[in-house]
Design an enzyme around this catalytic site. Structure first.
Site, PDB file in Angstrom:
ATOM      1  N   LYS A  68      48.236  50.228  42.141  1.00 37.53           N
ATOM      2  CA  LYS A  68      47.773  50.462  43.631  1.00 37.53           C
ATOM      3  C   LYS A  68      47.206  51.589  43.722  1.00 37.53           C
ATOM      4  O   LYS A  68      46.057  51.796  44.326  1.00 37.53           O
ATOM      5  CB  LYS A  68      48.790  50.316  44.417  1.00 37.53           C
ATOM      6  CG  LYS A  68      49.090  48.585  44.669  1.00 37.53           C
ATOM      7  CD  LYS A  68      50.003  48.184  45.780  1.00 37.53           C
ATOM      8  CE  LYS A  68      50.347  46.705  45.821  1.00 37.53           C
ATOM      9  NZ  LYS A  68      51.433  46.575  46.810  1.00 37.53           N
ATOM     10  N   LYS A 104      47.522  37.758  37.252  1.00 42.32           N
ATOM     11  CA  LYS A 104      48.321  36.844  38.158  1.00 42.32           C
ATOM     12  C   LYS A 104      47.341  36.582  39.407  1.00 42.32           C
ATOM     13  O   LYS A 104      46.368  37.196  39.767  1.00 42.32           O
ATOM     14  CB  LYS A 104      49.480  37.786  38.630  1.00 42.32           C
ATOM     15  CG  LYS A 104      49.339  38.754  39.585  1.00 42.32           C
ATOM     16  CD  LYS A 104      50.693  39.052  40.237  1.00 42.32           C
ATOM     17  CE  LYS A 104      50.346  40.583  41.288  1.00 42.32           C
ATOM     18  NZ  LYS A 104      51.473  40.888  41.988  1.00 42.32           N
ATOM     19  N   LYS A 111      46.537  37.766  46.455  1.00 45.05           N
ATOM     20  CA  LYS A 111      45.640  37.800  47.480  1.00 45.05           C
ATOM     21  C   LYS A 111      44.801  39.067  47.309  1.00 45.05           C
ATOM     22  O   LYS A 111      43.595  38.960  47.698  1.00 45.05           O
ATOM     23  CB  LYS A 111      46.490  38.203  48.598  1.00 45.05           C
ATOM     24  CG  LYS A 111      45.848  38.051  49.982  1.00 45.05           C
ATOM     25  CD  LYS A 111      46.165  36.390  50.390  1.00 45.05           C
ATOM     26  CE  LYS A 111      45.154  36.065  51.667  1.00 45.05           C
ATOM     27  NZ  LYS A 111      45.165  34.801  51.871  1.00 45.05           N
TER      28      LYS A 111
END
Ligand code: TYM
Length: 332
Positions: free
Chosen positions: A112, A195, A198
């Site tokens: 991130k 994976k 969202k």
């Protein structure tokens, strides 16, 4: 009964198939056998600054989908993380017992922060896994059902529990992750090594619980498959087909080997058609129940208040012990 706890972030309007198979279905099953606590991680969600009105809406929508997927307010406790102020308090105490190095090793933070740029990534993203440890340890959970992406955070949680227990005296249950092998990583339909997520999947790679059945069908039919035409599981060479086999198998309970035998010699087309149908049939009742629940916000908020009351009792008890062990002067 052993205690189970897990959480989900309100990151969008709709949950996706990865959340559903990787986590929520286990939550529903485990409420039969465990003392179950589940929550919506809104404190975690603000690490990436959703618009306030959006966050409120998504929190309610997530709650509605969890009840619609089968969480029963009589048999499990569902609550909103920010309703229990103790989560933030325990997170601070655990942060004071976490090494910079061990926090910096968390791969989700590295991913991130790379996306936001190392120095502009918020401190909240860095301490995110410590808040997650607080969520888990607060409820003295034995088992934590999560997808593979959360396993490293569970390891940190175990380390922090053990460290606290040896520094301050036996206080926390050391939890273990619970992840059924087949569904630990549902992958992106367009990028079957990554994976389903969202935040990183393209809309075409993501199957959402609240989506129109025609859109769902289209996405499955257009899923990336692999060279060859055999419907066989082979995670290395055929990740796309393997993902679809796992999805079918997880939803219908049919062993992958039986599916391989049934579709032998038929090619990808008819197989995908059936996977699409299986997904559509699984999502339809959940979507309908979600709509009904969302039509009555007062009732939904009442159910969450009931959950918060039960969760608050356990959190209060844990924190009384923690404050005492750490040496805080009681308020008289
Ligand atoms: P979140 O909101 O990203 O995802 C919720 C759950 O869904 C699982 N999951 C998947 N499983 C299989 N395949 C996928 N493609 C997939 N995508 C998501 C996740 O592993 C998770 O179990 N940090 C957590 C929320 C959290 C939490 C906690 C979880 C906060 N505190 C305490 C457990 C215990 C998260 O972001 O999950």
């Amino acid at each position: 009964r052993p205690r189970v706890l897990s959480g989900i972030q309100p990151t969008g309007d709709s949950l996706h198939l990865g959340n559903y198979l990787g986590a929520v279905r286990q939550w529903v099953d485990m409420q039969e056998t465990h003392d179950a606590f589940y929550f919506i991680a809104d404190l975690h969600a603000i690490t990436v600054h959703p618009a306030p009105a959006e966050l409120r809406l998504r929190t309610r929508m997530t709650a509605a989908q969890l009840f619609a997927a089968g969480l029963d307010p009589e048999r499990s406790t569902l609550f909103v993380q920010s309703h229990i102020r103790e989560h933030s308090e325990l997170a601070w105490i655990l942060m004071c017992n976490t090494g910079m190095g061990e926090a910096a090793r968390m791969t989700q933070f590295k991913d991130k922060s790379a996306r936001y740029g190392e120095s502009s990534a918020g401190v909240g993203l860095f301490t995110y896994p410590v808040l997650q440890a607080a969520d888990i340890l607060m409820y003295q959970a034995h088992q934590v059902p999560v997808g593979a992406d959360q396993k490293q955070h569970l390891e940190l949680t175990r380390d922090l529990a053990q460290r606290f227990n040896s520094r301050y005296g036996e206080t926390f249950t050391v939890p273990s992750a619970f992840t059924p092998k087949e569904v630990e990583k549902i992958t992106d339909l367009q990028d079957p090594m990554a994976k389903m997520s969202k935040s990183s999947s393209s809309p075409q790679g993501l199957l959402e619980l609240l989506e129109d059945p025609r859109v769902l069908t289209k996405k499955v039919m257009r899923a990336v498959t692999d060279t060859g035409s055999e419907v066989v599981a082979d995670p290395e060479n055929k990740p796309g087909v393997t993902n679809l086999l796992r999805i079918h198998s997880a939803i219908t309970g049919t062993p992958v080997a039986d599916l391989e035998a049934r579709f032998a010699g038929q090619g990808y087309g008819s197989f995908k058609k059936e996977v699409a149908q299986v997904v559509v049939d699984a999502f339809a009742p959940i979507r309908e129940r979600t709509e009904k629940l969302l039509a009555n916000e007062t009732e939904l908020d009442r159910l969450l208040a009931v959950g918060a009351r039960r969760a608050g009792e356990v959190a209060g008890e844990t924190m009384r012990a923690v404050r005492e062990r750490v040496g805080f002067l009681p308020k008289s």
